[in-house]
Design an enzyme around this catalytic site. Structure first.
Site, PDB file in Angstrom:
ATOM      1  N   THR A   7      -1.303  -8.535  -4.512  1.00 17.30           N
ATOM      2  CA  THR A   7      -1.968  -7.253  -4.687  1.00 17.30           C
ATOM      3  C   THR A   7      -3.449  -7.353  -4.897  1.00 17.30           C
ATOM      4  O   THR A   7      -3.989  -8.419  -5.136  1.00 17.30           O
ATOM      5  CB  THR A   7      -1.375  -6.659  -5.977  1.00 17.30           C
ATOM      6  OG1 THR A   7      -0.001  -6.572  -5.790  1.00 17.30           O
ATOM      7  CG2 THR A   7      -1.935  -5.351  -6.359  1.00 17.30           C
TER       8      THR A   7
ATOM      9  N   ASP B 111      -3.993  -1.255  -4.375  1.00 14.57           N
ATOM     10  CA  ASP B 111      -3.635  -1.102  -2.957  1.00 14.57           C
ATOM     11  C   ASP B 111      -2.159  -0.725  -2.913  1.00 14.57           C
ATOM     12  O   ASP B 111      -1.546  -0.489  -3.949  1.00 14.57           O
ATOM     13  CB  ASP B 111      -3.909  -2.410  -2.201  1.00 14.57           C
ATOM     14  CG  ASP B 111      -2.881  -3.477  -2.533  1.00 14.57           C
ATOM     15  OD1 ASP B 111      -2.212  -3.982  -1.606  1.00 14.57           O
ATOM     16  OD2 ASP B 111      -2.745  -3.776  -3.731  1.00 14.57           O
TER      17      ASP B 111
ATOM     18  N   ARG C 175       0.374  -2.340  -0.666  1.00 23.06           N
ATOM     19  CA  ARG C 175       1.224  -3.203   0.167  1.00 23.06           C
ATOM     20  C   ARG C 175       2.106  -4.074  -0.728  1.00 23.06           C
ATOM     21  O   ARG C 175       1.618  -4.724  -1.655  1.00 23.06           O
ATOM     22  CB  ARG C 175       0.364  -4.085   1.058  1.00 23.06           C
ATOM     23  CG  ARG C 175       1.157  -5.143   1.836  1.00 23.06           C
ATOM     24  CD  ARG C 175       0.254  -6.025   2.663  1.00 23.06           C
ATOM     25  NE  ARG C 175      -0.286  -5.302   3.818  1.00 23.06           N
ATOM     26  CZ  ARG C 175      -1.063  -5.866   4.740  1.00 23.06           C
ATOM     27  NH1 ARG C 175      -1.401  -7.130   4.618  1.00 23.06           N
ATOM     28  NH2 ARG C 175      -1.523  -5.159   5.752  1.00 23.06           N
TER      29      ARG C 175
ATOM     30  N   LYS D  91       1.725   1.176  -7.210  1.00 21.77           N
ATOM     31  CA  LYS D  91       1.495   0.091  -8.157  1.00 21.77           C
ATOM     32  C   LYS D  91       0.886   0.571  -9.460  1.00 21.77           C
ATOM     33  O   LYS D  91       0.717  -0.224 -10.379  1.00 21.77           O
ATOM     34  CB  LYS D  91       0.580  -0.955  -7.538  1.00 21.77           C
ATOM     35  CG  LYS D  91       1.209  -1.553  -6.296  1.00 21.77           C
ATOM     36  CD  LYS D  91       0.440  -2.720  -5.771  1.00 21.77           C
ATOM     37  CE  LYS D  91       0.981  -3.091  -4.395  1.00 21.77           C
ATOM     38  NZ  LYS D  91       0.236  -4.163  -3.777  1.00 21.77           N
TER      39      LYS D  91
ATOM     40  N   GLY E  45       2.185  -9.082  -9.123  1.00 25.17           N
ATOM     41  CA  GLY E  45       3.168 -10.123  -9.374  1.00 25.17           C
ATOM     42  C   GLY E  45       4.488  -9.724  -8.738  1.00 25.17           C
ATOM     43  O   GLY E  45       4.517  -9.142  -7.665  1.00 25.17           O
TER      44      GLY E  45
ATOM     45  N   SER F 284      -3.803 -11.111  -5.880  1.00 26.59           N
ATOM     46  CA  SER F 284      -4.323 -12.064  -4.902  1.00 26.59           C
ATOM     47  C   SER F 284      -5.677 -11.619  -4.362  1.00 26.59           C
ATOM     48  O   SER F 284      -6.490 -12.433  -3.936  1.00 26.59           O
ATOM     49  CB  SER F 284      -3.325 -12.246  -3.757  1.00 26.59           C
ATOM     50  OG  SER F 284      -3.018 -10.981  -3.212  1.00 26.59           O
TER      51      SER F 284
ATOM     52  N   ASP G  64      -7.967  -9.792   2.042  1.00 29.51           N
ATOM     53  CA  ASP G  64      -6.836 -10.537   1.481  1.00 29.51           C
ATOM     54  C   ASP G  64      -5.591 -10.161   2.271  1.00 29.51           C
ATOM     55  O   ASP G  64      -5.325  -8.993   2.491  1.00 29.51           O
ATOM     56  CB  ASP G  64      -6.667 -10.194   0.005  1.00 29.51           C
ATOM     57  CG  ASP G  64      -5.435 -10.832  -0.583  1.00 29.51           C
ATOM     58  OD1 ASP G  64      -4.713 -10.139  -1.315  1.00 29.51           O
ATOM     59  OD2 ASP G  64      -5.197 -12.019  -0.293  1.00 29.51           O
TER      60      ASP G  64
ATOM     61  N   SER H 155      -2.860  -7.997   0.414  1.00 27.18           N
ATOM     62  CA  SER H 155      -3.133  -6.592   0.077  1.00 27.18           C
ATOM     63  C   SER H 155      -3.385  -5.838   1.358  1.00 27.18           C
ATOM     64  O   SER H 155      -3.909  -6.380   2.328  1.00 27.18           O
ATOM     65  CB  SER H 155      -4.369  -6.474  -0.805  1.00 27.18           C
ATOM     66  OG  SER H 155      -4.312  -7.399  -1.844  1.00 27.18           O
TER      67      SER H 155
END
Lengths: 273, 235
Positions: free
Chosen positions: A40, A56, A58, A72, A86, A168, A205, A208
């Protein structure tokens, strides 16, 4: 919480027996079952009137995008929200559980929940599971003592910061924050900066992507801006639709009903009481 | 609770088939302060006397009517500390129900679980029955509801009910005054008049407590000034 009754020790505490077994199995060559990670970008910042959280949308399962538009930013209390990175199940379960505890606490005290209460409940839970609950959280809210923003790591350590990123995509988002954050941002500036940081995570990234969710919390009010930005729309959608030609022919359709198997026992004994 | 000297139940049957401890618990309820509830067509009202033991007690710190969930409230007659334990357990059960089913607990379910707790204390080792009767007022998908739960663990749904001191006068007053089409405001006035019947001394916003729940499904305890407004209307 569910504990395995057979191996639970007589006094409380977490039983690590199964963790040892899992590690032993991995060493023997068993592939661990894949779980949904959020991989994330989550961020939070403090602005002049309160706190803004961003995330985000995803959710990944290894290299596959499992959910293109997941949520999230989790509700903890009317004045406290929490972003989770996580393992998706861990973040949802732990925020749900603490939200429930906060609700009971509000009933008993008759007061608005404080951010430090949520923080302490989360960190003590995560610490007691020694990092096996893989939840990295950005907790933000406004209470009687003012706006607060904290990060919580899976092992149970916390930081209190004016701006924070996790997941991430945290490095990409932190680059934006470090260059553009200043104290005393207005609401619009803050939201713009948060959206920019999340977009940086989305585009740079792999873990994400998709859309930007934003939540603005101020004294007495919160705005949950779900899908605030959609920077990844489907650009081309065929209007004709798709037709997939049949490559197989059905030669014969035969339905065979199963025979009913009924045994009639003559003069059987009556059921014993 | 199994390995102490009191692992037997203290509530035992009498030769006539009664549970004397529960009868005594009901007596304790009957000597408690009057409380009552009325179910209107569009809501429920519960009310109680709030007689404090001395004028030195800070009445703002005492609240007899409690919220169990945003749409369910409760009032008691009898021993205050016993009611605190039940309120705490009920709140937790409501929250556990929500955690499991992600649905606000229906009023009947919460009443049933509270009643189960009360019954357990009449059949366990080393404990005594609760010395309170509860009036639970709630509004859910089935509409407005009013339940009374007794120390024995039995519960009934009522259109209007009273408990505590003066219960027979209060109930006959309610029987005369109750109508099915009553609206919430009328119900509040009727509740006030019923309390006034047996009230010793001057009734005011400071020595009664009123809780209401209407179509908005949010249980609210009225502030003393709001109670005063209703009192003046009821005069």
């Amino acid at each position: 919480m569910s504990r395995f009754e057979e191996s639970a020790p007589a006094r409380g505490g977490f039983s690590f027996d199964l963790c040892k077994r899992n590690e032993m199995l991995v060493q023997k060559g068993l592939k661990p079952s894949s779980y949904l990670k959020t991989g994330t970008t989550i961020v939070g910042l403090v602005f002049q009137d309160g706190v803004i959280l961003g995330a985000d949308t995803r959710a990944t399962e290894g290299p596959i995008v499992a959910d293109k538009n997941c949520e999230k930013i989790h509700y903890m209390a009317p004045n406290i929200y929490c972003c989770g990175a996580g393992t998706a199940a861990d973040t949802e379960a732990v925020t749900d559980m603490v939200s429930s505890q906060l609700k009971l606490h509000r009933f008993h005290t008759g007061r608005e929940s404080r951010v430090v209460t949520a923080l302490t409940l989360l960190k003590s839970h995560l610490f007691s599971y020694q990092g096996h609950v893989s939840a990295a959280l950005v907790l933000g809210g406004v209470d009687v003592t003012g706006p607060h923003l904290h990060t919580i790591y899976p092992h149970g350590s916390t930081d209190t910061l004016p701006f924070a990123t996790m997941g991430s995509g945290s490095l990409a988002a932190m680059a934006i924050f470090e260059s553009k954050y200043r104290e005393g941002l207005t609401r619009d500036e803050g939201v713009k900066l948060v959206a920019e940081a999340i977009c940086s995570g989305i585009f740079n990234d792999l873990g994400s992507g998709s859309n930007v969710d934003v939540c603005v919390i101020t004294k007495g009010k919160r705005e949950y801006l779900r899908n605030y930005m959609l920077p990844n729309p489907r650009t081309y959608v065929s209007e004709k639709g798709y037709s997939f030609s049949k490559k197989t022919e059905v030669l014969l359709t035969k339905i065979t009903p199963l025979r009913e198997l009924v045994e009639v026992i003559e003069g059987g004994d009556a059921m014993e009481e | 609770m199994g390995d102490s000297q009191y692992s037997f139940s203290l509530t035992t049957f009498s030769p006539s088939g009664k549970l004397v401890q529960i009868e005594h618990a009901l007596t304790a309820v009957g000597s408690g302060q009057t409380s009552l509830g009325i179910k209107a067509s569009n809501g429920v009202v519960i009310a109680t006397e709030k007689k404090l033991p001395s004028i030195l007690v800070d009445e703002a710190s005492v609240q007899k009517i409690q919220t169990l969930t945003p749409n369910i409230g409760v009032v008691y007659s009898g021993m205050g500390p016993d009611s605190r334990v039940l309120v705490r357990k009920s709140r937790k059960q409501a929250e556990q129900y929500y955690r499991l089913y992600k649905e606000p607990i229906p009023v009947t379910q919460l009443v049933r679980e509270t009643a189960t707790v009360m019954q357990e204390f009449t059949q366990s080792g080393g404990v005594r029955p609760f010395g309170v009767s509860l009036l639970v007022a709630g509004y859910d998908d089935k509409g407005p509801q009013l339940y009374q739960v007794d120390p024995s663990g039995s519960y009934f749904s009522w259109k209007a009910s009273a408990m505590g001191k003066n219960v027979s006068n209060a109930k006959s007053f309610l029987e005369k005054r109750y109508t099915e089409e009553m609206e919430l405001d009328d119900a509040v006035h009727t509740a006030i008049l019923t309390l006034k019947e047996g009230f010793e001394g001057q009734i005011s916003g400071k020595n009664i407590e009123i809780g209401v729940i209407g179509n908005d499904r949010i249980f609210k305890v009225l502030s003393p000034s709001e109670v005063e407004d209703y009192l003046q209307e009821a005069e």
